[in-house]
Design a protein around this motif. Structure first.
Motif, PDB file in Angstrom:
ATOM      1  N   TRP A 460       0.825  -1.210   0.000  1.00  0.00           N
ATOM      2  CA  TRP A 460       0.000   0.000   0.000  1.00  0.00           C
ATOM      3  C   TRP A 460       0.860   1.262   0.000  1.00  0.00           C
ATOM      4  O   TRP A 460       0.527   2.251  -0.656  1.00  0.00           O
ATOM      5  CB  TRP A 460      -0.946   0.005   1.197  1.00  0.00           C
ATOM      6  CG  TRP A 460      -2.010  -1.040   1.105  1.00  0.00           C
ATOM      7  CD1 TRP A 460      -2.123  -2.172   1.843  1.00  0.00           C
ATOM      8  CD2 TRP A 460      -3.117  -1.039   0.197  1.00  0.00           C
ATOM      9  NE1 TRP A 460      -3.230  -2.887   1.459  1.00  0.00           N
ATOM     10  CE2 TRP A 460      -3.861  -2.222   0.458  1.00  0.00           C
ATOM     11  CE3 TRP A 460      -3.557  -0.187  -0.793  1.00  0.00           C
ATOM     12  CZ2 TRP A 460      -5.020  -2.545  -0.253  1.00  0.00           C
ATOM     13  CZ3 TRP A 460      -4.708  -0.503  -1.502  1.00  0.00           C
ATOM     14  CH2 TRP A 460      -5.426  -1.657  -1.230  1.00  0.00           C
ATOM     15  N   ALA A 463       2.269   1.626  -3.512  1.00  0.00           N
ATOM     16  CA  ALA A 463       1.190   2.016  -4.416  1.00  0.00           C
ATOM     17  C   ALA A 463       0.824   3.482  -4.221  1.00  0.00           C
ATOM     18  O   ALA A 463       0.598   4.217  -5.189  1.00  0.00           O
ATOM     19  CB  ALA A 463      -0.029   1.123  -4.195  1.00  0.00           C
ATOM     20  N   LEU A 502      -7.145   4.162  -1.344  1.00  0.00           N
ATOM     21  CA  LEU A 502      -6.858   3.294  -2.474  1.00  0.00           C
ATOM     22  C   LEU A 502      -7.579   1.959  -2.302  1.00  0.00           C
ATOM     23  O   LEU A 502      -7.817   1.510  -1.175  1.00  0.00           O
ATOM     24  CB  LEU A 502      -5.356   3.037  -2.596  1.00  0.00           C
ATOM     25  CG  LEU A 502      -4.458   4.256  -2.797  1.00  0.00           C
ATOM     26  CD1 LEU A 502      -2.995   3.825  -2.855  1.00  0.00           C
ATOM     27  CD2 LEU A 502      -4.836   5.010  -4.059  1.00  0.00           C
ATOM     28  N   CYS A 504      -7.808  -2.185  -4.096  1.00  0.00           N
ATOM     29  CA  CYS A 504      -7.218  -3.183  -4.985  1.00  0.00           C
ATOM     30  C   CYS A 504      -7.719  -4.561  -4.560  1.00  0.00           C
ATOM     31  O   CYS A 504      -7.670  -4.905  -3.375  1.00  0.00           O
ATOM     32  CB  CYS A 504      -5.690  -3.119  -4.908  1.00  0.00           C
ATOM     33  SG  CYS A 504      -4.840  -4.346  -5.928  1.00  0.00           S
ATOM     34  N   VAL A 566      -4.646  -0.834  -9.057  1.00  0.00           N
ATOM     35  CA  VAL A 566      -4.901   0.026  -7.903  1.00  0.00           C
ATOM     36  C   VAL A 566      -5.644   1.264  -8.377  1.00  0.00           C
ATOM     37  O   VAL A 566      -5.235   1.917  -9.335  1.00  0.00           O
ATOM     38  CB  VAL A 566      -3.585   0.444  -7.213  1.00  0.00           C
ATOM     39  CG1 VAL A 566      -3.874   1.255  -5.956  1.00  0.00           C
ATOM     40  CG2 VAL A 566      -2.741  -0.782  -6.877  1.00  0.00           C
TER      41      VAL A 566
END
Length: 653
Positions: A460, A463, A502, A504, A566
């Protein structure tokens, strides 16, 4: 004289045939279904004709429409590709009756050999060893039950006119035979227009070795070495290579001569003969096909021959250009099939939009045969293969390492694929040691299959940093110098930080990112809508740097070998709008409902089949996880459904 060629197929098959036809100066004609009008094979053709419909039975399997398309376009010949009608005698006969040239065997040859059952009967007569089985005309369940009892379980049901794993079922117990037979017959009818089946002993730990045979109209017939196709899942080939590792020259000659003898017994046609090879070096005839196979590029790689060009020249009446003694065998080649499928979910086909599609770079010993491009739709109606990656080397290890490099360079996003799975297969020590048989994948499942889980903090954070770095700069039209247009996380008296939500793979995280980076470090690709770069911010388990590609509002980030998508979201705006049925069972993929086996109010036992869904020409059963009562039914036979749609609601017992 052949000047215009119609290709009666789609995808990478049609693209491959048209590419060769164009190099020979031919005009190419593509036929396409209603939903394939913008597909790559249609775009690549000189002429394209819309057959309408969506399913193969509404388009690519309609013989009358294909003949009419050939006449309308002025084509003198039709190439069937492989699959669909490539081994359909009625199709070959209709082409002959229309005064056109079929780039395949005559109808009489397909009648004799287009059926796996007929092929086995001919092999039996010729003295070629067979796998014990039943391949007769009677197709009732009792005949198959009697045959299976005589053969001994486990047994393998196979479509007599099929291939590619369609209409193929392994049956472990007598109690499962009837349902498996019905399902296999439906798959075979849907894929090939022929529901006939055969049954044979399911041989444990065999290698799958096939011989490519080529013949002309002048009595010449030869074999072009062999291919090993043992790496399979769901009875469908995944990795193929030529020549077969460890095969002696004597065994190659014995299998090749047996294959040629079989071809000569029926007529001079392009075909390949498939054998099961056991550890003792004994081989058993499995089936024969009167067409080129998906894996023919590895044969082309080790021989330097263009087999599609050979097909066209043979159809023109030309003799084969070489003799058996002149057949080359240079180096080694390995091919992998790139599929839109989810290895984490029993390799179920995947559908959607190819939001990202990047093929490996061209170079010596590298070849990619594909039928898609970025932005294309992957529909539920056809085979999920996107393309093939083929690597050649002076020896097997050079080819393997070259293929690994090609897989590392390939990027696909927007649709689940088996790309990372292929990388794990080709990189596995057992594959490197050529320890091959059809049980390779289940035997090494622990190494080859990833275990999806929670994405960790390192993922994370990386990303978030990459997402912030690739955000396009905002400029206010009314004040280009406004500090409020900057996304630099400015905070007075505190370190600059940006917070973003975010998500994913169904997981989400609030990530706070520092902004001490330099935008000049980011390498821009030519397309203005995306950014690609190799990250230097955090290491992964791999020695090389992970790939990260920004495509619009999505960041594709490589993590543990997988390319993860993402996206950023607004948690306030992301209010759930739909109401999920409690206890609802959903469609695992886009597809059509072919059978509904229950009704509202019915009590069912755990494991009972409730609904049968067809996607990518294969059937998938939705089964009860535990005993209960069907509370509500939200689908009917013939319905088209999308992935995630609730099909029925259960009350647990």
């Amino acid at each position: 004289m052949i000047t215009t060629l119609l290709v009666a197929n789609r995808g990478e098959i049609a693209c491959r045939v048209m590419r060769t036809a164009k190099t020979m100066g031919l005009t190419t004609v593509a036929v396409h279904s209603g939903i394939d009008r913008d597909a790559r094979h249609a775009r690549d053709a000189d002429i394209r004709i819309d057959l309408g419909g969506a399913k193969p039975a509404e388009s690519y399997l309609l013989i009358d429409k294909l003949i009419a398309a050939a006449k309308a376009s002025g084509a003198q010949a039709i190439h069937p590709g492989y699959g669909f009608l490539s081994e359909n005698a009625d199709f070959a006969r209709a082409i002959e009756d229309a005064g056109l040239v079929f780039l395949g065997p005559p109808a009489s040859a397909i009648d004799a050999m287009g059926s796996k059952s007929a092929a086995k009967a001919l092999m039996e007569k010729a003295g070629v060893p067979l796998v014990p089985g039943y391949h007769g005309e009677a197709q009732d369940v009792e005949t198959f039950r009697t045959a299976a009892e005589k053969i001994g379980y486990p047994v393998l049901l196979k479509a007599t006119a099929g291939g590619g794993g369609k209409g193929m079922k392994v049956v472990e117990r007598e109690v499962d035979l009837a349902e498996a037979l019905q399902s296999a017959q439906r798959e075979a009818q849907s894929s090939f227009g022929d529901s006939r089946m055969l049954v044979e002993k399911y041989v444990l730990k065999p290698r799958h070795v096939e011989i490519q045979v080529f013949a002309d109209q002048h009595g010449n017939c030869l074999y072009l070495n062999e291919r090993d196709c043992s790496i399979q899942r769901r009875h469908q080939k995944v990795v193929e290579e030529a020549p077969a590792p460890g095969l002696s020259a004597e065994l190659r000659r014995a299998m090749g001569e047996a294959a040629v003898k079989a071809a000569q017994a029926i007529g001079y046609v392009v075909r390949h003969v498939e054998f099961l090879l056991d550890a003792r070096g004994e081989f058993f005839f499995m089936e024969m096909n009167t067409r080129l196979q998906v894996e023919h590029p590895v044969t082309e790689a080790i021989t330097g021959l263009d087999l599609v060009a050979w097909q066209i020249r043979v159809a023109r009446g030309e003799p084969l250009p070489i003799t058996q003694e002149q057949v080359p065998l240079n180096g080694h080649a390995i091919e992998v099939r790139l599929y839109a499928e989810d290895p984490d979910n029993d390799f179920l086909p995947a559908t959607g939009t190819l939001a990202l599609y990047r093929e490996s770079a061209a170079g010596p010993g590298r070849r990619v045969d594909s039928g898609v491009a970025e932005g294309d739709q992957v529909s539920p109606f056809y085979d999920p293969m996107l393309g093939k990656l083929i690597a050649w080397g002076q020896d097997r290890e050079e080819a393997r390492l070259r293929l690994l490099a090609m897989l590392d360079e390939t990027c696909v996003g927007g649709v689940r694929t088996n790309l990372a799975f292929l990388r794990r297969v080709v990189g596995h020590p057992a594959f490197a040691a050529a320890e091959l048989d059809t049980g390779f994948i289940p035997r090494h499942e622990a190494d080859l299959m990833r275990t999806p889980g929670e994405l960790g903090d390192a993922f994370w954070q990386l990303a978030g940093e990459l997402f912030v770095q690739t955000e396009p700069a905002k400029v206010r039209g009314d004040d280009i110098h406004s500090p409020w247009a900057n996304r630099d996380g400015l905070r007075f008296g505190m370190p600059a930080r940006i917070g973003m939500h975010l998500q994913c793979n169904g997981q989400s995280r609030l990530v706070r990112v520092g902004t001490n980076y330099r935008r000049s470090e980011l390498a821009r690709e030519p397309a203005p809508s995306e950014t690609a770069f190799a990250s230097k911010l955090a290491p992964t388990k791999a020695s090389r740097q992970p790939k990260a590609i920004r495509q619009g509002r999505t960041l594709y980030l490589e993590w543990n070998g997988e390319l993860e998508a993402v996206t950023a979201f607004d948690p306030i705006a992301e209010v759930e709008a739909s109401h999920q049925h409690h206890g609802g069972m959903t469609a695992p993929m886009n597809g059509s409902i072919v059978r509904v086996l229950v009704e509202a109010g019915q009590h069912v036992e755990a494991g009972a089949t409730l609904v049968v869904l067809e996607a990518m020409k294969m059937e998938h059963s939705i089964r009860a996880q535990q005993a209960g009562v069907v509370k509500g039914l939200f689908c009917a036979e013939g319905d088209m459904v999308n992935e995630g749609v609730v099909l029925l609601e259960m009350d647990e017992a």
